[in-house]
Design a protein around this motif. Sequence first.
Motif, mmCIF file in Angstrom:
data_model
loop_
_atom_site.group_PDB
_atom_site.id
_atom_site.type_symbol
_atom_site.label_atom_id
_atom_site.label_comp_id
_atom_site.label_asym_id
_atom_site.label_seq_id
_atom_site.Cartn_x
_atom_site.Cartn_y
_atom_site.Cartn_z
ATOM 1 N N ALA A 168 0.801 -1.225 0.000
ATOM 2 C CA ALA A 168 0.000 0.000 0.000
ATOM 3 C C ALA A 168 0.833 1.274 0.000
ATOM 4 N N ASN A 169 2.155 1.168 -0.193
ATOM 5 C CA ASN A 169 3.000 2.360 -0.152
ATOM 6 C C ASN A 169 4.154 2.236 -1.143
ATOM 7 N N VAL A 170 4.493 3.373 -1.768
ATOM 8 C CA VAL A 170 5.667 3.432 -2.640
ATOM 9 C C VAL A 170 6.526 4.611 -2.206
ATOM 10 N N LEU A 171 7.838 4.469 -2.395
ATOM 11 C CA LEU A 171 8.782 5.527 -2.045
ATOM 12 C C LEU A 171 9.341 6.116 -3.331
ATOM 13 N N VAL A 172 9.117 7.408 -3.515
ATOM 14 C CA VAL A 172 9.611 8.114 -4.694
ATOM 15 C C VAL A 172 10.838 8.924 -4.287
ATOM 16 N N SER A 173 11.958 8.664 -4.945
ATOM 17 C CA SER A 173 13.202 9.374 -4.654
ATOM 18 C C SER A 173 13.664 10.089 -5.916
ATOM 19 N N GLY A 174 14.289 11.237 -5.726
ATOM 20 C CA GLY A 174 14.774 11.951 -6.892
ATOM 21 C C GLY A 174 15.551 13.188 -6.530
ATOM 22 N N THR A 175 16.167 13.765 -7.548
ATOM 23 C CA THR A 175 16.933 14.991 -7.382
ATOM 24 C C THR A 175 16.360 16.068 -8.289
ATOM 25 N N ILE A 176 16.028 17.192 -7.695
ATOM 26 C CA ILE A 176 15.574 18.346 -8.471
ATOM 27 C C ILE A 176 16.798 19.219 -8.722
ATOM 28 N N GLU A 177 17.288 19.217 -9.963
ATOM 29 C CA GLU A 177 18.488 19.983 -10.271
ATOM 30 C C GLU A 177 18.234 21.479 -10.095
#
Length: 230
Positions: A11-20
Amino acid sequence: MKVTVNKVDEANVLVSGTIEQGVVEANIERLAVQAGKEMKVDGFRKGKVPPHVVKKLHGDKLIQDAEADALRDLIDTGIKEAGLNAADVLGQPTFKKYDKTDSGIEVEVEISTRPEFKAEGYMDVVPAFDKPTASDEEVDAKLTEIAAQQAPFEKIKRKRMVKDGDMTLIDFEGFVDGVAFDGGKAEKFNLKIGSNQFIPGFEEQIIGMKYEEEKTVTVTFPAEYQSADL
Protein backbone atom coordinates in the motif's frame (compact mmCIF):
# COMPACT_ATOMS: atom_id res chain seq x y z
CA MET A 1 15.16 15.15 -13.22
CA LYS A 2 16.05 11.64 -12.03
CA VAL A 3 13.25 9.75 -10.30
CA THR A 4 13.38 6.30 -8.67
CA VAL A 5 10.34 4.40 -7.42
CA ASN A 6 10.53 1.60 -4.84
CA LYS A 7 7.59 -0.39 -3.53
CA VAL A 8 7.62 -0.30 0.28
CA ASP A 9 4.70 -2.70 0.74
CA GLU A 10 1.32 -3.48 -0.81
CA ALA A 11 0.00 0.00 0.00
CA ASN A 12 3.00 2.36 -0.15
CA VAL A 13 5.67 3.43 -2.64
CA LEU A 14 8.78 5.53 -2.04
CA VAL A 15 9.61 8.11 -4.69
CA SER A 16 13.20 9.37 -4.65
CA GLY A 17 14.77 11.95 -6.89
CA THR A 18 16.93 14.99 -7.38
CA ILE A 19 15.57 18.35 -8.47
CA GLU A 20 18.49 19.98 -10.27
CA GLN A 21 19.17 23.63 -9.50
CA GLY A 22 18.79 24.39 -13.19
CA VAL A 23 15.18 23.20 -13.06
CA VAL A 24 14.44 25.52 -10.14
CA GLU A 25 16.11 28.47 -11.89
CA ALA A 26 14.13 27.81 -15.08
CA ASN A 27 10.92 27.79 -13.04
CA ILE A 28 11.91 31.06 -11.35
CA GLU A 29 12.47 32.69 -14.74
CA ARG A 30 9.13 31.40 -16.07
CA LEU A 31 7.23 32.60 -13.01
CA ALA A 32 8.96 36.00 -13.10
CA VAL A 33 7.98 36.49 -16.75
CA GLN A 34 4.37 35.53 -15.99
CA ALA A 35 4.20 37.84 -12.97
CA GLY A 36 5.72 40.73 -14.94
CA LYS A 37 2.82 40.57 -17.39
CA GLU A 38 0.34 41.19 -14.58
CA MET A 39 2.21 43.44 -12.13
CA LYS A 40 2.02 47.20 -11.86
CA VAL A 41 5.27 48.82 -10.72
CA ASP A 42 6.14 52.52 -10.68
CA GLY A 43 8.37 53.41 -13.61
CA PHE A 44 7.08 50.61 -15.84
CA ARG A 45 3.97 50.17 -17.93
CA LYS A 46 1.51 47.65 -16.54
CA GLY A 47 2.36 44.20 -17.86
CA LYS A 48 5.84 45.30 -18.97
CA VAL A 49 7.79 44.73 -15.74
CA PRO A 50 11.15 43.02 -16.55
CA PRO A 51 11.86 39.63 -14.90
CA HIS A 52 14.90 40.97 -13.02
CA VAL A 53 12.71 43.61 -11.35
CA VAL A 54 10.15 40.97 -10.36
CA LYS A 55 12.94 38.83 -8.88
CA LYS A 56 14.24 41.78 -6.88
CA LEU A 57 10.81 42.56 -5.46
CA HIS A 58 9.56 39.02 -4.86
CA GLY A 59 12.64 36.80 -4.90
CA ASP A 60 11.78 34.63 -1.89
CA LYS A 61 8.23 33.99 -3.10
CA LEU A 62 9.46 33.09 -6.59
CA ILE A 63 11.95 30.58 -5.18
CA GLN A 64 9.27 29.01 -2.99
CA ASP A 65 6.81 28.68 -5.89
CA ALA A 66 9.51 27.42 -8.28
CA GLU A 67 10.57 24.67 -5.87
CA ALA A 68 6.92 23.71 -5.26
CA ASP A 69 6.31 23.37 -9.02
CA ALA A 70 9.40 21.19 -9.42
CA LEU A 71 8.36 19.04 -6.47
CA ARG A 72 4.90 18.49 -7.95
CA ASP A 73 6.50 17.43 -11.23
CA LEU A 74 8.74 14.95 -9.39
CA ILE A 75 5.82 13.40 -7.51
CA ASP A 76 3.67 13.22 -10.67
CA THR A 77 6.53 11.51 -12.50
CA GLY A 78 6.93 9.03 -9.65
CA ILE A 79 3.22 8.22 -9.67
CA LYS A 80 3.31 7.54 -13.42
CA GLU A 81 6.46 5.40 -13.20
CA ALA A 82 4.82 3.38 -10.42
CA GLY A 83 1.97 2.61 -12.82
CA LEU A 84 -0.56 4.45 -10.68
CA ASN A 85 -3.41 6.80 -11.45
CA ALA A 86 -4.27 9.87 -9.41
CA ALA A 87 -7.32 7.99 -8.08
CA ASP A 88 -5.00 5.32 -6.63
CA VAL A 89 -3.25 7.82 -4.32
CA LEU A 90 -4.59 8.12 -0.78
CA GLY A 91 -4.09 11.22 1.35
CA GLN A 92 -1.07 13.52 1.17
CA PRO A 93 2.50 12.37 0.47
CA THR A 94 4.82 12.00 3.47
CA PHE A 95 8.26 13.57 3.09
CA LYS A 96 11.12 11.39 4.29
CA LYS A 97 13.86 13.63 2.95
CA TYR A 98 14.10 17.19 1.63
CA ASP A 99 17.72 18.33 1.55
CA LYS A 100 18.72 21.48 -0.34
CA THR A 101 22.27 21.66 -1.69
CA ASP A 102 24.13 23.94 -4.08
CA SER A 103 23.38 21.56 -6.95
CA GLY A 104 19.70 20.96 -6.21
CA ILE A 105 17.25 19.31 -3.83
CA GLU A 106 17.38 15.67 -2.72
CA VAL A 107 13.86 14.37 -2.16
CA GLU A 108 12.30 11.20 -0.77
CA VAL A 109 8.54 11.06 -0.45
CA GLU A 110 6.30 8.16 0.53
CA ILE A 111 2.96 7.85 -1.22
CA SER A 112 0.10 5.77 0.14
CA THR A 113 -1.95 3.88 -2.44
CA ARG A 114 -5.03 1.75 -2.57
CA PRO A 115 -3.99 -1.75 -1.51
CA GLU A 116 -4.47 -4.60 -3.93
CA PHE A 117 -6.54 -7.51 -2.71
CA LYS A 118 -8.56 -10.37 -4.11
CA ALA A 119 -12.00 -11.05 -2.72
CA GLU A 120 -12.32 -14.80 -2.27
CA GLY A 121 -14.89 -16.98 -0.58
CA TYR A 122 -17.44 -14.20 -0.14
CA MET A 123 -20.07 -16.13 -2.08
CA ASP A 124 -20.04 -18.75 0.67
CA VAL A 125 -21.56 -16.28 3.14
CA VAL A 126 -24.24 -14.88 0.82
CA PRO A 127 -27.60 -16.34 1.92
CA ALA A 128 -29.72 -18.14 -0.63
CA PHE A 129 -32.74 -16.22 -1.85
CA ASP A 130 -35.45 -16.50 -4.45
CA LYS A 131 -35.13 -14.06 -7.30
CA PRO A 132 -38.25 -11.87 -7.34
CA THR A 133 -40.42 -12.02 -10.43
CA ALA A 134 -43.08 -9.71 -11.83
CA SER A 135 -45.78 -10.35 -14.40
CA ASP A 136 -46.09 -8.26 -17.55
CA GLU A 137 -49.22 -6.68 -16.09
CA GLU A 138 -47.38 -5.65 -12.92
CA VAL A 139 -44.51 -4.18 -14.94
CA ASP A 140 -46.91 -2.22 -17.16
CA ALA A 141 -48.79 -0.93 -14.11
CA LYS A 142 -45.56 0.26 -12.47
CA LEU A 143 -44.38 1.94 -15.68
CA THR A 144 -47.72 3.71 -15.99
CA GLU A 145 -47.44 4.90 -12.39
CA ILE A 146 -43.90 6.23 -12.96
CA ALA A 147 -44.93 7.93 -16.20
CA ALA A 148 -47.83 9.63 -14.43
CA GLN A 149 -45.49 10.88 -11.68
CA GLN A 150 -43.05 12.32 -14.23
CA ALA A 151 -45.62 13.79 -16.60
CA PRO A 152 -45.36 17.59 -17.01
CA PHE A 153 -48.27 19.77 -15.90
CA GLU A 154 -50.01 22.16 -18.26
CA LYS A 155 -52.20 25.05 -17.19
CA ILE A 156 -55.73 24.55 -18.49
CA LYS A 157 -56.80 27.08 -21.09
CA ARG A 158 -60.26 27.70 -19.70
CA LYS A 159 -61.11 28.31 -16.07
CA ARG A 160 -63.41 25.59 -14.83
CA MET A 161 -64.31 23.97 -11.54
CA VAL A 162 -61.92 21.50 -9.92
CA LYS A 163 -62.57 17.85 -10.73
CA ASP A 164 -61.39 14.62 -9.14
CA GLY A 165 -57.94 13.75 -10.50
CA ASP A 166 -56.91 17.38 -11.13
CA MET A 167 -53.55 18.70 -10.00
CA THR A 168 -54.25 21.93 -8.15
CA LEU A 169 -52.12 24.78 -6.82
CA ILE A 170 -53.56 25.99 -3.52
CA ASP A 171 -52.87 28.27 -0.56
CA PHE A 172 -54.23 27.14 2.79
CA GLU A 173 -54.04 27.80 6.51
CA GLY A 174 -55.40 25.55 9.24
CA PHE A 175 -57.11 26.59 12.46
CA VAL A 176 -58.30 24.74 15.55
CA ASP A 177 -60.91 26.59 17.59
CA GLY A 178 -60.00 29.75 15.68
CA VAL A 179 -56.27 29.50 16.43
CA ALA A 180 -53.72 28.76 13.69
CA PHE A 181 -51.57 25.69 14.40
CA ASP A 182 -47.93 24.99 13.52
CA GLY A 183 -47.36 23.35 10.16
CA GLY A 184 -50.88 24.12 9.00
CA LYS A 185 -50.05 26.81 6.46
CA ALA A 186 -48.64 26.69 2.92
CA GLU A 187 -48.68 28.70 -0.29
CA LYS A 188 -48.61 27.45 -3.88
CA PHE A 189 -48.93 23.86 -2.69
CA ASN A 190 -49.36 21.18 -5.38
CA LEU A 191 -52.21 18.85 -4.44
CA LYS A 192 -53.62 16.14 -6.67
CA ILE A 193 -57.28 15.68 -5.90
CA GLY A 194 -57.95 12.05 -5.05
CA SER A 195 -54.40 11.30 -3.93
CA ASN A 196 -55.50 11.14 -0.27
CA GLN A 197 -52.45 13.20 0.60
CA PHE A 198 -54.45 15.23 3.11
CA ILE A 199 -56.65 14.04 5.94
CA PRO A 200 -60.01 12.48 4.97
CA GLY A 201 -62.59 14.97 3.77
CA PHE A 202 -60.21 17.75 2.74
CA GLU A 203 -59.69 16.93 -0.93
CA GLU A 204 -63.35 16.11 -1.50
CA GLN A 205 -64.30 19.65 -0.45
CA ILE A 206 -61.87 21.15 -3.00
CA ILE A 207 -63.86 19.54 -5.82
CA GLY A 208 -66.15 22.11 -7.42
CA MET A 209 -64.08 25.15 -6.43
CA LYS A 210 -63.37 27.80 -9.05
CA TYR A 211 -60.15 29.64 -9.91
CA GLU A 212 -59.13 32.07 -7.10
CA GLU A 213 -62.16 31.07 -5.02
CA GLU A 214 -61.75 31.04 -1.24
CA LYS A 215 -63.50 28.44 0.86
CA THR A 216 -63.64 27.27 4.45
CA VAL A 217 -63.04 23.52 4.65
CA THR A 218 -64.10 21.71 7.81
CA VAL A 219 -62.44 18.40 8.67
CA THR A 220 -61.94 16.15 11.68
CA PHE A 221 -58.44 14.95 12.47
CA PRO A 222 -58.30 11.16 12.83
CA ALA A 223 -57.51 9.71 16.26
CA GLU A 224 -54.19 8.29 15.01
CA TYR A 225 -53.01 11.64 13.58
CA GLN A 226 -49.29 12.30 14.08
CA SER A 227 -49.85 15.35 16.31
CA ALA A 228 -51.64 14.54 19.55
CA ASP A 229 -52.65 18.21 19.95
CA LEU A 230 -54.86 17.96 16.86
